[in-house]
Motif scaffolding. Structure first.
Motif, mmCIF file in Angstrom:
data_model
loop_
_atom_site.group_PDB
_atom_site.id
_atom_site.type_symbol
_atom_site.label_atom_id
_atom_site.label_comp_id
_atom_site.label_asym_id
_atom_site.label_seq_id
_atom_site.Cartn_x
_atom_site.Cartn_y
_atom_site.Cartn_z
ATOM 1 N N SER A 1 1.841 7.194 5.170
ATOM 2 C CA SER A 1 1.598 5.752 5.129
ATOM 3 C C SER A 1 2.715 4.991 5.852
ATOM 4 O O SER A 1 2.452 4.077 6.642
ATOM 5 C CB SER A 1 1.495 5.328 3.652
ATOM 6 N N THR B 1 2.050 9.784 -5.372
ATOM 7 C CA THR B 1 2.269 11.150 -4.890
ATOM 8 C C THR B 1 3.703 11.650 -5.023
ATOM 9 O O THR B 1 3.914 12.843 -5.160
ATOM 10 C CB THR B 1 1.858 11.254 -3.403
ATOM 11 N N LEU C 1 -13.684 2.344 5.619
ATOM 12 C CA LEU C 1 -12.452 2.561 6.378
ATOM 13 C C LEU C 1 -12.613 3.730 7.356
ATOM 14 O O LEU C 1 -13.467 4.599 7.145
ATOM 15 C CB LEU C 1 -11.296 2.905 5.433
ATOM 16 N N LEU D 1 -7.330 0.653 8.918
ATOM 17 C CA LEU D 1 -6.533 1.377 7.913
ATOM 18 C C LEU D 1 -6.589 0.709 6.553
ATOM 19 O O LEU D 1 -6.596 1.378 5.517
ATOM 20 C CB LEU D 1 -5.065 1.457 8.360
ATOM 21 N N TYR D 2 -6.592 -0.621 6.537
ATOM 22 C CA TYR D 2 -6.487 -1.332 5.255
ATOM 23 C C TYR D 2 -7.785 -2.017 4.825
ATOM 24 O O TYR D 2 -7.889 -2.485 3.691
ATOM 25 C CB TYR D 2 -5.335 -2.345 5.306
ATOM 26 N N LYS E 1 -8.314 5.438 -4.152
ATOM 27 C CA LYS E 1 -8.154 6.858 -3.833
ATOM 28 C C LYS E 1 -7.676 7.619 -5.072
ATOM 29 O O LYS E 1 -8.124 8.722 -5.333
ATOM 30 C CB LYS E 1 -7.135 6.977 -2.699
ATOM 31 N N TYR E 2 -6.776 7.009 -5.844
ATOM 32 C CA TYR E 2 -6.163 7.743 -6.963
ATOM 33 C C TYR E 2 -6.850 7.483 -8.296
ATOM 34 O O TYR E 2 -6.752 8.298 -9.210
ATOM 35 C CB TYR E 2 -4.667 7.409 -7.044
ATOM 36 N N PRO F 1 -7.579 0.059 -1.135
ATOM 37 C CA PRO F 1 -8.033 1.400 -0.714
ATOM 38 C C PRO F 1 -7.198 2.525 -1.332
ATOM 39 O O PRO F 1 -7.749 3.559 -1.730
ATOM 40 C CB PRO F 1 -7.867 1.366 0.809
ATOM 41 N N GLU G 1 1.143 4.528 -2.630
ATOM 42 C CA GLU G 1 1.131 5.935 -2.210
ATOM 43 C C GLU G 1 2.344 6.677 -2.764
ATOM 44 O O GLU G 1 2.233 7.801 -3.242
ATOM 45 C CB GLU G 1 1.133 6.032 -0.670
ATOM 46 N N PRO H 1 0.986 11.792 1.467
ATOM 47 C CA PRO H 1 0.405 10.508 1.877
ATOM 48 C C PRO H 1 1.407 9.362 1.988
ATOM 49 O O PRO H 1 1.219 8.472 2.798
ATOM 50 C CB PRO H 1 -0.599 10.198 0.752
ATOM 51 N N TYR H 2 2.486 9.416 1.168
ATOM 52 C CA TYR H 2 3.434 8.306 1.212
ATOM 53 C C TYR H 2 4.129 8.231 2.568
ATOM 54 O O TYR H 2 4.159 7.186 3.218
ATOM 55 C CB TYR H 2 4.458 8.444 0.077
ATOM 56 N N ALA I 1 0.834 -1.205 0.000
ATOM 57 C CA ALA I 1 0.000 0.000 0.000
ATOM 58 C C ALA I 1 0.870 1.257 0.000
ATOM 59 O O ALA I 1 0.587 2.222 -0.724
ATOM 60 C CB ALA I 1 -0.914 -0.008 1.216
#
Lengths: 406, 315
Positions: B35, A96, B148, B226-227, A121-122, A117, A92, B31-32, A88
């Motif tokens: 995460s 991004t 979520l 979260l997932y 989102k993207y 998920p 991300e 976001p990365y 995941a």
């Protein structure tokens, strides 16, 4: 001392900050000129390793021919480590930090469940090579037009096995397939295979037992093999991982278990499995085998290019799947004349793609999603160290060797 | 003397500044990093909880078991009882804590490796039950969450995990500063002496085991929120036992800050290595852990404390 202590603390702070900054990468830089593909595969596994290499092969071919829409093409691959959180996080980062245009990749339903998920989102055009579990399909859900799934779902695979064995039994009257025993790894992959087999082959006699895969810390199959031997099946099939392949053959030999049909169904075989004498006449499922090059010019072109570039034979069907994932999007981009999402989706929905796996595919709805690509597996057999296709007959490269002997 | 006092005051200030930077930075990096931050925090919480129990001398390998149990409790309560994410996390903590209390009442009579192996087996038993109880748990295919936490938005979920971590850090510090700490330390040092000093060994071990299992269950619930899914293989993965253990050992055992520092360093290092050494990063990661443990067996916090004492004795 205070100097030492301060130095230590600042070094710690520096390490953390540098790590974070490195991880953040070049965020904030101007828009990238190349058309970017972001791939996520498990690089420590042969499936992910070869899929990523094959994907890079297409990118190199595209760039050698002037790129795509006159722009260079770039592939950024991140290791999923077969871990949902890492998988995941990779999505991300690709979205991004690397700001990729398209997502490709995939092996393992568990990892994919963690990634869905983020993918949702993207909503970038996504061409997924792995994940057979229909739970993953349910997690993607309906109406996600940006999501394209190449690998057959578990129920697609089951249906193709039924069709395949019915065809084989009809063509070769000496082959009996009435009594089945399935040894399956206890995870979602193996358990789902057993459940699907019970449903799909409901008109036949079926028994089975779970084992702990060597990939998950197991590796002792003697109890299961002994039970299978006592059951005396026409067909013995094991559904596990590549790590189980050789030990299960060795242990079957040790308990003197020689069913008429010995089938292995891991997603990827060890690259040297064919070198073992124990491999001879073992039947397997797969979407592709190097021998398909004998009957498919597209497959041959792919295999030759792969071998020339990497000096190894693509041993798993994830290699041509990885190649397909990039090339099919590239063709859609060319047809659309744009990388804009809606235009590429439209082009992909209309595409007829001659794949290196042999089939020409187009996308159509499956049980839940709108864009499913491949639906069939093939039935193969190890003969003289290589995987030969025995079904579908259109791609057959050899007659089935029967019964299985050691 | 006065300069030592001064230095002892600057230490927590510098440490606090570093901590605030580490916590705040991801809010501004996208976001990365958020995460990665969430993952680091999940492992950090597990590492702290493991450390809280090892302070009594009881070595637990049951982290993944309670983590998985919490994951399932959260998802099943959200799916079947329509609990909101926060209530489902609290519910998961209660389920894991209750299970630990019931099981602990029996297994806390064991010590050392016997207790460790029992907790490992416990996790495996949870996994096998969930794997085979298909009608309730979805079996090997697991279950999906319908929604979520915060719809999966990066900043609020990262903030949620930061708050979670701060609560666990505060709880760990409370354990360090309350009489529980003295009781657990006495039990670790010499059980017979502790018992003859009037410490109710069984009671304190049961408290520590129940509280740490509840934390591990809540961490699992956080993961599920979260997932959005649980499967036996993912939720009960051995990584949730092994990685926090490595983090606590690297940072330094018997403290709150050892696991915190270990989690941040190993979490960031792991991601950094993966990006820049895509092939073979796990080998390098493993070698670094081995080298650090070989040459710094007391961990980073232990080494820093040793340096501090050494410096003070020179002055």
């Amino acid at each position: 001392m205070s100097k030492k202590l301060s130095a230590l603390l600042f070094a710690l702070m520096l390490i953390v900050s540098m790590g974070t900054l490195y991880a953040t990468g070049q965020q904030g830089e101007g828009e990238a000129k190349p058309i970017k593909f972001g791939g996520v595969w498990p690089l420590g596994d042969i499936t992910g390793d070869q899929a990523a290499k094959a994907a890079q092969l297409v990118v190199d071919e595209l760039n050698a021919n002037g790129g795509l829409l006159g722009r260079p093409v770039e592939l950024i691959v991140i290791d999923s480590e077969l871990n949902p959180e890492k998988g995941a996080a990779a999505i991300e980062r690709l979205a991004t930090v690397e700001k990729v245009d398209f997502f490709v990749g995939g092996m393992s339903s568990g990892v994919h469940l963690g990634q869905i998920p983020s993918l949702k989102k993207y909503k970038k055009v996504t061409m997924w090579t792995g994940a057979a579990s229909s739970t993953a399909e349910a997690a993607v859900g309906e109406g996600q037009d940006w999501y394209f799934h190449l690998h057959p779902w578990d129920y697609n695979q089951g249906n193709s096995y039924v069709e395949g064995w019915d065809d084989i039994a009809e063509k070769y009257s000496n082959i009996s397939i009435d009594r089945w025993f399935l040894a399956y790894e206890e995870g979602p992959f193996g358990s789902a295979s057993f459940a699907a087999t019970q449903t799909l082959f409901a008109d036949m006699e079926i028994d089975g037992e779970a084992f702990q895969s060597a990939a998950m810390g197991g590796g002792d199959y003697t109890a299961v093999l002994q039970r299978a031997k006592d059951y005396n099946p026409d067909v013995f099939i094991w559904a596990g991982y590549g790590a189980d392949a050789l030990p299960i053959m060795e242990q079957a030999k040790a308990v003197n278990f020689t069913p008429p049909l010995f089938i292995g169904a891991p997603p990827g075989w060890p690259s040297d499995f064919g070198d073992s004498s124990l491999a001879e006449n073992v039947t397997l499922y797969g979407m592709w085998a190097p021998s398909i090059s004998k009957v498919s010019a597209v497959s041959k072109k792919f295999q030759d290019a792969y071998e020339a570039k990497y000096g190894e034979t693509p041993a798993t069907y994830f290699a041509p799947l990885g190649y397909t994932s990039i090339e099919i999007i590239a063709k859609a981009v060319e047809q659309a004349g744009s990388v804009e999402t809606e235009a590429v989706i439209k082009a992909l929905k209309a595409i007829q793609y001659e794949s290196p796996l042999g089939e020409t595919i187009s996308f159509s709805p499956s049980n839940v999603i709108s864009n499913q690509g491949f639906r069939n597996q093939k039935i193969l057999q190890w003969q003289n160290g290589s995987q030969e296709v025995i079904w579908p007959f259109a791609f057959a490269t050899a007659e089935p060797a029967y019964p299985f002997t050691r | 003397m006065s300069s030592t006092v001064q230095k002892n005051k600057t230490w927590p200030v510098i440490f606090g500044i570093v901590g605030v930077i580490v916590i705040i930075l991801p809010f501004f990096t996208g976001p990365y990093v958020q995460s990665i931050g969430r993952t680091v925090i999940t492992y950090m919480i597990l590492a702290i909880s493991w450390d809280m129990l090892i302070r009594s001398g009881q070595l637990s390998f049951g982290l993944a078991g309670f983590f998985g149990l919490g994951s399932y409790a959260a998802v099943l309560s959200a799916v079947n009882l329509h609990f909101n994410p926060f209530v489902s996390i609290l519910f998961a903590a209660v389920v894991a804590g209750l299970m630990a209390f019931l099981v602990g009442a029996v297994v806390l009579r064991l010590r050392g490796m016997y207790f460790a192996i029992t907790t490992l087996a416990l996790g495996e038993i949870f996994r096998i039950i969930i794997h085979n109880w298909t009608s309730v748990t979805g079996g090997p295919n697991g279950k999906l969450l319908p929604k979520l936490a915060f719809d999966g938005a990066s900043i609020p979920t990262y903030a949620m995990m930061v708050v979670f971590a701060l609560v666990i850090i505060a709880l760990s510090e409370y354990f360090k500063r309350s009489k529980i700490h003295y009781a657990l330390t006495a039990i670790r040092d010499n059980e017979i002496v502790a018992k003859s000093s009037g410490i109710n060994i069984y009671k304190y071990l049961l408290i520590a085991f129940t509280v740490t299992a509840a934390i591990q269950g809540a961490a699992g619930a956080g993961f599920a929120q979260l997932y959005g899914f649980v499967t036996p293989e993912s939720s009960f993965n051995a990584n949730y036992t092994l990685i926090p253990l490595a983090m606590a050992l690297l940072g330094g055992m018997y403290s709150t800050w050892g696991p915190v520092i270990g989690a941040v360093l190993l979490g960031v290092l792991g991601e950094f290595l993966k990006l820049y050494i895509p092939y073979g990063h796990l080998v390098v990661y493993g070698i670094i852990i081995i080298l650090v443990l070989l040459f710094m067996p007391q961990g980073i916090v232990g080494m820093a404390g040793k340096l501090l004492k050494k410096g003070e004795s020179h002055e």
